[in-house]
Design an enzyme around this catalytic site. Sequence first.
Site: not given
Ligand code: C5J
Length: 236
Positions: A25, A130, A163
């Site tokens: 991400d 995702k 995540c």
């Molecule tokens: C991730 C989030 N990528 N913090 N998403 O950690 O919502």
Amino acid sequence: MAVIAAQPYDYPLPTETGIALVIIDMQRDFLEPGGFGAALGNEVSRLQAIVPTVQRLQRAFRERGWLVLQTVEGHRPDLTDCPPSKRQRGNAALKIGDPGPMGRILVLGEPGNQIIPELAPKPDEPVIAKPGKGAFYNTNLEFLLKTHHISHLIVTGVTTEVCVQTTLREANDRGYECLLVEDATESYFPEFKQATLDMVRAQGGIVGWTATADQVLDGLTDIPLNPQNKEASSAC
Ligand code: C5J
């Protein structure tokens, strides 16, 4: 046998294939102002610090011709894959799907959903979209890892306790040997990052290992470069 000096003990490396770099991400939504991370009230600039370190790992894996895969968190434009509970959570000024400065918040294909240019994937590198926090939920990640005969995951990205940690736990339960790179992951909350690192490697590595990027790169140098892979990567 090649190893990475890690905590709680050395991480054994497969010497041929079987190892992948997972970058979670690193998308504008989380790293730049005006995205999902900022809409939830977070100071997003602190995540930028890991970019050069993730780039070093990305370069090293590409040089060896090893799998580099990235994920992005995002939803279909019609939001049919976004549970209402997720959309409401946080009571943010801008919710998932709302128009924001980088397009619709956390929607696939929008400018904010793009991986930051510094880490842009090459055309042949997989990017898993995702809908959840974990990269295995509702995706073909497990199939992809199986078809590439991957058993070992070197995990990086953001955010550490959301995540990244969710994906690490999902992978661990599926039998993957996971190493979380300490200085290639970041959180909006330093104390949550530290707690995650401690949790992963506690109890004899109950979820996996942790090591610094230097330790990972030192370990990789013990694996001879496959000349074919080197040629392939320098042609890219
Ligand atoms: C991730 C989030 N990528 N913090 N998403 O950690 O919502």
